[in-house]
Design a protein around this motif. Structure first.
Motif, mmCIF file in Angstrom:
data_model
loop_
_atom_site.group_PDB
_atom_site.id
_atom_site.type_symbol
_atom_site.label_atom_id
_atom_site.label_comp_id
_atom_site.label_asym_id
_atom_site.label_seq_id
_atom_site.Cartn_x
_atom_site.Cartn_y
_atom_site.Cartn_z
ATOM 1 N N SER A 1 0.937 -0.966 0.476
ATOM 2 C CA SER A 1 -0.044 0.288 0.130
ATOM 3 C C SER A 1 0.665 1.438 -0.108
ATOM 4 C CB SER A 1 -0.716 0.119 1.714
ATOM 5 O OG SER A 1 -0.489 0.004 2.172
ATOM 6 N N GLY A 2 0.251 2.446 -0.307
ATOM 7 C CA GLY A 2 0.653 3.438 -0.737
ATOM 8 C C GLY A 2 2.089 4.024 -2.403
ATOM 9 N N HIS A 3 2.152 1.933 -2.481
ATOM 10 C CA HIS A 3 2.766 2.580 -4.014
ATOM 11 C C HIS A 3 1.655 1.832 -5.368
ATOM 12 C CE1 HIS A 3 5.812 1.097 -6.925
ATOM 13 N NE2 HIS A 3 6.121 3.178 -6.829
ATOM 14 N N LYS A 4 1.518 2.350 -6.070
ATOM 15 C CA LYS A 4 1.012 1.679 -7.546
ATOM 16 C C LYS A 4 1.764 0.222 -7.420
ATOM 17 C CE LYS A 4 -0.618 2.225 -12.305
ATOM 18 N NZ LYS A 4 -1.844 2.409 -11.766
ATOM 19 N N THR A 5 0.871 -0.822 -7.523
ATOM 20 C CA THR A 5 0.761 -1.938 -7.937
ATOM 21 C C THR A 5 0.548 -2.809 -9.495
ATOM 22 O OG1 THR A 5 -1.138 -2.651 -6.599
ATOM 23 C CG2 THR A 5 0.814 -2.919 -5.645
ATOM 24 N N TYR A 6 0.891 -3.032 -9.722
ATOM 25 C CA TYR A 6 0.509 -3.947 -11.359
ATOM 26 C C TYR A 6 0.071 -6.033 -11.170
ATOM 27 C CZ TYR A 6 2.718 0.220 -12.915
ATOM 28 O OH TYR A 6 3.053 1.797 -12.696
ATOM 29 N N THR B 1 6.522 -2.940 -10.549
ATOM 30 C CA THR B 1 7.148 -2.728 -11.363
ATOM 31 C C THR B 1 5.458 -3.119 -12.924
ATOM 32 O OG1 THR B 1 8.277 -4.464 -12.291
ATOM 33 C CG2 THR B 1 8.978 -3.073 -11.299
ATOM 34 N N PRO B 2 5.863 -1.833 -13.710
ATOM 35 C CA PRO B 2 4.453 -2.357 -15.249
ATOM 36 C C PRO B 2 5.119 -3.716 -15.628
ATOM 37 C CG PRO B 2 5.470 -0.420 -14.682
ATOM 38 C CD PRO B 2 6.607 -0.898 -13.921
ATOM 39 N N GLY B 3 4.110 -4.273 -16.414
ATOM 40 C CA GLY B 3 4.763 -5.397 -16.910
ATOM 41 C C GLY B 3 4.601 -7.165 -15.830
ATOM 42 N N ASP B 4 5.617 -8.162 -16.528
ATOM 43 C CA ASP B 4 5.012 -9.486 -16.022
ATOM 44 C C ASP B 4 6.067 -9.946 -15.783
ATOM 45 O OD1 ASP B 4 4.465 -12.061 -15.065
ATOM 46 O OD2 ASP B 4 2.807 -12.350 -16.910
#
Length: 364
Positions: A53-58, A269-272
């Motif tokens: 929490s507090g940071h964007k997740t993907y 991080t973006p992506g998989d």
């Protein structure tokens, strides 16, 4: 009674006697066997293993599974029949009991030690993951433990932030012992600290603690020589820019550090990272992202393959043992650092598996 019948009866009685003796005679051994694996990208007992929490997740796919080993308890008395069965079973390993419980350590003591190592591995995994992504992490030297019946008992407390010793700033845990041992037993040492409660309150408020106190302690002589001691263990505490919770019960030891760190990187991080592949692995990790060896590597390989893993991230020091008996269908990937692991994950995702660093049974 015919001689043949007498011989058969005697042989049967001897066999029964030997069997009973084998069941009743305890032996000083313990058994290790494959334990469950847990996907760090998924859930355990209905709860996400990693909650951020507090940071964007993907979104993530695939598996980054940590692996475990089951061991018999410290109080379990293995008998001769069980030990022979364990030696013959391919998926189990029988080892001297002292290997798992040295110096007469009780199961409760071993469990406590494993829990502490597991907690520390989570902390280091967070640090290694964020530093791999160049996200700043603030660190400070703290009192990790205070030993009973020593000069520091009731003077310093676990969680106190150590700013200086005798006026000299402290930057890493090792500085504390070096500065204390510059004195002689019986000398006074002055610690400049931020009390644990004040440090915790400042961290909760998102601030850096500033108010300090000075604590004077008279040193004692170490048990192993004429070295000055105060009776504490120094460690490192961190302040993270956002919240990372690792939720996993009934697991101990430091060996899941690498897989936790990779799971954190994948989620923020973006992506998989996996490309949908099933990757398992093991390895300790420190704050610098260096991957260390673990115990029970053969059991972890078996457990991973049974769970469906195609690739296994293997600490370099464990490579010779792992390569000597690798389950069919499982590809070993040698790792020495967090950076190694992320680079190998990129190759697995893209399908460039022919260039993966493999393990050799001859060298790590």
């Amino acid at each position: 009674m015919p001689r043949r019948t007498t011989t058969m009866l005697a042989s049967t009685l001897i066999f029964i006697a030997l069997l009973c003796a084998g069941v009743l005679i305890p032996v000083p051994y313990a058994e290790m066997s494959p334990g469950p694996t847990v996907n760090t990208l998924g859930s355990a007992r209905g709860e996400p293993v990693l909650r951020i929490s507090g940071h964007k997740t993907y979104p993530t796919t695939g598996h980054l599974n940590m692996t475990t080993v089951r061991v018999t308890g410290a109080d379990y008395k293995m008998n001769l029949v069980e030990s022979v069965h364990g030696w013959l079973a391919h998926d189990n390993v029988v080892v001297p009991r002292d290997t798992l419980y040295p110096d007469g350590k009780t199961e409760e003591e071993s469990t406590q030690e494993n829990a502490e190592e597991f907690t520390q591995s989570q902390e280091s995994a967070k640090v290694a993951a964020l530093r791999e992504l160049d996200i700043p992490v603030k660190s400070r030297v703290v009192v990790a433990a205070v030993f009973k019946d020593t000069p520091a008992h009731n003077r310093l407390h676990a969680g106190d932030v150590i700013r200086a010793v005798d006026g000299t700033p402290v930057r890493v845990p090792g500085d504390v012992a070096k500065l204390v041992t510059k004195n002689k037993p019986g000398d006074k040492v002055v610690f400049t600290i931020v009390p644990a409660a004040d440090a915790a309150a400042a961290e909760k408020a998102g601030k850096e603690p500033t108010a300090t106190e000075k604590v004077t302690i008279t040193t004692a002589k170490s048990e192993t020589g004429n070295r000055a001691i105060v009776g504490i263990e120094a460690g490192t505490d961190h302040t993270f820019p956002f919240t990372i919770d690792i939720n996993l019960a009934d697991v101990g030891g430091p060996s899941a550090g690498l897989m936790f760190a990779l799971g954190i990187v994948d989620k923020i991080t973006p992506g998989d990272m996996t490309g949908g592949k099933f990757v398992a692995g093991t390895g300790t990790i420190d704050d610098k992202g260096e991957v260390g060896p673990i115990g029970g590597i053969q059991m972890k390989l078996v457990g991973a393959r049974k769970a469906g893993a195609e690739f296994f991230l293997t600490p370099a020091a464990n490579c010779p043992t792992a390569a000597a008996d690798t389950p069919k269908g499982l590809t070993l990937v040698k790792v020495e650092t967090m950076a190694d692991a992320t680079k190998s994950m990129a190759k697995i995702k893209s399908g460039a598996t022919e260039s993966l660093p493999g393990c050799s049974s001859a060298t790590g």
